[in-house]
Design an enzyme around this catalytic site. Structure first.
Site, PDB file in Angstrom:
ATOM      1  NE  ARG A  62      42.070  -0.734  31.714  1.00  0.00           N
ATOM      2  CZ  ARG A  62      40.750  -1.010  31.771  1.00  0.00           C
ATOM      3  NH1 ARG A  62      40.246  -1.591  32.835  1.00  0.00           N
ATOM      4  NH2 ARG A  62      39.972  -0.712  30.765  1.00  0.00           N
TER       5      ARG A  62
ATOM      6  NE  ARG B  94      43.394   3.692  25.526  1.00  0.00           N
ATOM      7  CZ  ARG B  94      42.565   2.644  25.508  1.00  0.00           C
ATOM      8  NH1 ARG B  94      42.937   1.509  24.977  1.00  0.00           N
ATOM      9  NH2 ARG B  94      41.367   2.741  26.053  1.00  0.00           N
TER      10      ARG B  94
ATOM     11  CE  LYS C 255      38.645   4.865  24.888  1.00  0.00           C
ATOM     12  NZ  LYS C 255      38.570   4.690  26.357  1.00  0.00           N
TER      13      LYS C 255
ATOM     14  NE  ARG D  17      38.089  -4.934  29.697  1.00  0.00           N
ATOM     15  CZ  ARG D  17      38.310  -3.853  28.962  1.00  0.00           C
ATOM     16  NH1 ARG D  17      37.387  -3.439  28.115  1.00  0.00           N
ATOM     17  NH2 ARG D  17      39.427  -3.180  29.077  1.00  0.00           N
TER      18      ARG D  17
ATOM     19  NE  ARG E  66      34.345  -1.899  31.722  1.00  0.00           N
ATOM     20  CZ  ARG E  66      34.955  -1.329  30.704  1.00  0.00           C
ATOM     21  NH1 ARG E  66      34.326  -0.414  29.986  1.00  0.00           N
ATOM     22  NH2 ARG E  66      36.193  -1.646  30.402  1.00  0.00           N
TER      23      ARG E  66
HETATM   24  P1  AMP Z   1      40.271  -1.009  26.193  1.00  0.00           P
HETATM   25  O1  AMP Z   1      39.355  -2.131  25.833  1.00  0.00           O
HETATM   26  O2  AMP Z   1      40.249   0.102  25.195  1.00  0.00           O
HETATM   27  O3  AMP Z   1      40.086  -0.545  27.612  1.00  0.00           O
HETATM   28  O4  AMP Z   1      41.766  -1.606  26.115  1.00  0.00           O
HETATM   29  C1  AMP Z   1      42.144  -2.705  26.933  1.00  0.00           C
HETATM   30  C2  AMP Z   1      43.658  -2.832  26.940  1.00  0.00           C
HETATM   31  O5  AMP Z   1      44.115  -3.096  25.602  1.00  0.00           O
HETATM   32  C3  AMP Z   1      44.427  -1.586  27.378  1.00  0.00           C
HETATM   33  O6  AMP Z   1      44.528  -1.476  28.784  1.00  0.00           O
HETATM   34  C4  AMP Z   1      45.781  -1.853  26.718  1.00  0.00           C
HETATM   35  O7  AMP Z   1      46.506  -2.851  27.417  1.00  0.00           O
HETATM   36  C5  AMP Z   1      45.368  -2.466  25.373  1.00  0.00           C
HETATM   37  N1  AMP Z   1      45.173  -1.406  24.361  1.00  0.00           N
HETATM   38  C6  AMP Z   1      44.012  -1.041  23.769  1.00  0.00           C
HETATM   39  N2  AMP Z   1      44.215  -0.049  22.893  1.00  0.00           N
HETATM   40  C7  AMP Z   1      45.534   0.242  22.928  1.00  0.00           C
HETATM   41  C8  AMP Z   1      46.365   1.185  22.270  1.00  0.00           C
HETATM   42  N3  AMP Z   1      45.849   2.061  21.373  1.00  0.00           N
HETATM   43  N4  AMP Z   1      47.692   1.193  22.544  1.00  0.00           N
HETATM   44  C9  AMP Z   1      48.218   0.313  23.413  1.00  0.00           C
HETATM   45  N5  AMP Z   1      47.503  -0.594  24.107  1.00  0.00           N
HETATM   46  C10 AMP Z   1      46.159  -0.638  23.866  1.00  0.00           C
END
Ligand code: AMP
Length: 213
Positions: free
Chosen positions: A162, A83, A9, A151, A120
């Site tokens: 996740r 999400r 994404k 990360r 990654r």
């Molecule tokens: P990402 O960078 O998109 O993988 O997001 C990293 C983390 O941020 C996720 O595992 C969640 O803990 C939090 N997060 C990101 N986007 C959302 C969302 N739309 N709703 C809730 N938590 C989020």
């Protein structure tokens, strides 16, 4: 942009942003920015993120809608938001006068995603992702020279949490946006170029199909 963690994404949102001259709002990047700055929001989100859980809807929705306001009247790509169904409904409510045009769902199987995420590295400065498996031992970002890091939530045990946290919402959102005839599903097992070609074609067509654009 919909998809499980690691589906691409972030990479594809960046390409859409550049190709279609849009702004980009990434919920994960915004949370990480708040954490680096040590804000109250960052501290609130920290434990959820560390444990692979979703940050509560109210916090996430407020953060993204503030970002949408800051973008103003220009178009934007949303990466990692919504999400959950509540997040999607809140977004629709906030955008009643200028609804979203297109939802791209990048579909990749979980086994492949687990390999991608645990492999990654991310650039601390620009967020570009790198694969150790493909690029070998790399230290710095090829785009901006920034430092690469792993990360904390890309460890295998957190990645599995996740997926578990994200799958129910993802399934609901796929039916929600199919019901609105806005969903385009792209096979994310293809090359980055192939995925972006399909994503770009679909989003351009849907934006053209919307007379307000
Ligand atoms: P990402 O960078 O998109 O993988 O997001 C990293 C983390 O941020 C996720 O595992 C969640 O803990 C939090 N997060 C990101 N986007 C959302 C969302 N739309 N709703 C809730 N938590 C989020």
């Amino acid at each position: 942009m919909l998809g499980l963690a690691g589906a691409g994404k972030g990479t594809q949102s960046q390409i859409l942003k550049d190709e279609l001259s849009l702004s980009l709002l990434s919920s994960g990047d915004l949370f990480r920015h708040h954490q680096n700055e040590g804000t109250e929001l960052g501290m609130l989100a920290k434990n959820y993120m560390k444990n692979g859980q979703l940050v509560p809807d109210e916090i996430t929705i407020n953060m993204i809608l503030d970002g949408v306001n800051d973008v103003g009247s220009g178009g934007f790509v949303l990466d990692g938001f919504p999400r959950t169904l509540s997040q999607a409904e809140a977004l629709d409510k906030a955008l009643t006068h200028d609804p979203i045009d297109c939802v791209v769902y990048i579909r990749v199987n979980e086994g492949e995603l687990l390999i991608r995420l645990t492999d990654r590295l991310i650039c601390r400065s620009c967020g570009a992702p790198y694969s150790k498996r493909i690029l070998g031992p790399i230290k710095d970002c090829g785009k901006c020279g920034g430092q690469l890091y792993k990360r904390e939530d890309d460890k295998p045990e957190v990645v599995k949490k996740r997926f578990k946290a994200q799958l129910p919402g993802l399934h609901q959102l796929v039916s929600y946006y199919s019901g609105q005839s806005k969903l385009v599903e792209v096979n994310g097992d293809q090359s980055v170029a192939e995925v972006s070609r399909e994503a770009l074609q679909a989003s351009s067509e849907m934006m053209v199909g919307n007379p307000s654009k």
